[in-house]
Design an enzyme around this catalytic site. Structure first.
Site, short mmCIF file in Angstrom:
data_model
loop_
_atom_site.label_atom_id
_atom_site.label_comp_id
_atom_site.label_asym_id
_atom_site.label_seq_id
_atom_site.Cartn_x
_atom_site.Cartn_y
_atom_site.Cartn_z
N CYS A 46 0.84 -1.22 0.00
CA CYS A 46 0.00 0.00 0.00
C CYS A 46 0.86 1.25 0.00
O CYS A 46 1.42 1.63 1.03
CB CYS A 46 -0.93 -0.02 1.22
N CYS B 93 -0.35 4.06 2.29
CA CYS B 93 -0.08 3.84 3.72
C CYS B 93 1.40 4.03 4.05
O CYS B 93 1.74 4.60 5.09
CB CYS B 93 -0.44 2.42 4.13
N ASP B 94 2.28 3.53 3.20
CA ASP B 94 3.67 3.37 3.62
C ASP B 94 4.69 4.22 2.86
O ASP B 94 5.87 4.22 3.20
CB ASP B 94 4.08 1.89 3.49
#
Ligand code: NAP
Length: 315
Positions: free
Chosen positions: A140, A143-144
């Protein structure tokens, strides 16, 4: 006579557990069939159990570990009386009410069902892959990406997801390799043009990741040329796998309408499936946002939809 529940929730990621909190607080005494700990696709807590730091879930200014966040969700649902069965649903019957949900030889019955079985990112199937998720390996970018500021990373895939993620990741990384197994991208033309023009992106054509390296943290990958079969090591700090997703809908084939891409179909802006009394929320019906917070929001919608639908039946 068998106990007939007001609601059974299948799946225990952010969507299912939010639905559990809301239905428990609405006195619906939810039973959550949460999945099996040994399974990577249906484990209790869902995909966040496979991540480390979660920095984009509102309410945690210093971030929180994925498993801890899910444990908090679960404790909150338990506090209001949600009950849990740690097992996998093996079969459902939504053809008549009350609905029947089987876990092996045990049968449960409910007036409403909320489906929140989630989705899984497709993986390469290589050794080290699961172990290094959250330690340099991610599925992701939203997200990261932030964790890879000024670092060199790679994205695997040639579809819209991979090209979009590679472009997004150039906001953080100093260099992004796009590793694609063919000599032509599958992604839409405009996305490809954007990636090809981006000076931080280098496309490695005809390349397949055949090994992921790293002990505590990912340190590189071995790439194989899909034409010549030559191999070489690419030293990178991060690897994003963007080769598609698969919703966990096998159980519902023949029982509920699925979209062409396999996700559960819900009526626009609601959690209603085409079977009255059966609701769906989270990644099992969301092929677009795929975030914990959007899953949680749709779990809240499903709980409210189920509560109001049940109230209408009883009035
Ligand atoms: P996708 O279109 O199925 O593409 C998957 C990519 O991964 C393909 O390039 C495929 O290679 C590659 N791949 C699959 N298995 C692989 C493996 N084992 N090893 C190496 N490479 C592998 O999936 P997606 O990109 O996630 O997109 C899914 C859908 O969402 C598509 O309809 C897409 O258009 C849509 N989407 C749209 C947007 C947008 O419009 N903003 C953004 C993201 C996704 P091959 O090409 O060789 O098959």
């Amino acid at each position: 006579m068998k106990d007939i529940r007001d609601v059974i929730i299948i799946g225990s990621g952010p969507a299912g557990l939010t639905a559990a909190i809301y239905t428990a607080r609405a006195n619906m005494s939810p039973l959550v069939i949460e999945g099996e700990p040994s399974s990577t696709s249906d484990q209790p807590g869902g995909q966040l159990m496979l991540t480390t730091d979660v920095e984009n879930f509102p309410g945690f200014p210093d971030g929180i570990m994925g498993p801890e966040l899910m444990s908090n969700f679960r404790a909150q649902a338990s506090r209001f009386g949600a009950e849990f069965v740690t097992a996998k649903v093996t079969d459902v019957d939504f053809s008549e009410r009350p609905f029947t949900i089987n876990v092996g030889d045990t049968s449960y019955q409910a007036k409403t069902a909320i489906i929140s079985t989630g989705a899984q990112s497709l993986m390469l199937g290589l050794p080290n892959e699961e172990r290094l998720i959250g330690h340099g390996l991610s599925t992701c970018a939203t997200c990261d990406g932030f964790f890879f500021r000024d670092q060199e990373i790679a994205v695997v895939g040639g579809g819209d997801s991979a090209v979009e993620e590679a472009t997004f990741l150039t906001r953080f990384a100093s260099k992004v390799y796009l590793v694609h197994r063919r000599d032509e991208l599958r992604a839409s033309k405009i996305m490809c043009e954007r990636a090809l023009e981006n000076p931080k992106i280098e496309i490695l054509w005809n390349s397949q990741v055949v090994e992921i390296q790293g002990d505590e943290k990912l340190s590189g990958v071995v790439l194989q040329d899909t034409v010549t079969e030559d191999t070489r090591v690419l030293d990178i700090d991060g690897l994003f796998i963007a080769i598609g997703h698969r919703p966990n809908t096998d159980l519902f084939k023949g029982h509920l309408r699925l979209k062409d891409n396999g996700y559960l179909e819900t009526q626009p802006n609601t959690s209603y499936t085409e079977v009255p009394g059966v609701f769906a929320c989270g990644d099992v019906q969301d092929d677009y946002y795929r975030q914990a917070i959007t899953a949680a929001g749709s779990g809240c919608m499903a709980a409210i939809d189920a509560e109001r639908w049940l109230e209408d039946q009883n009035s």
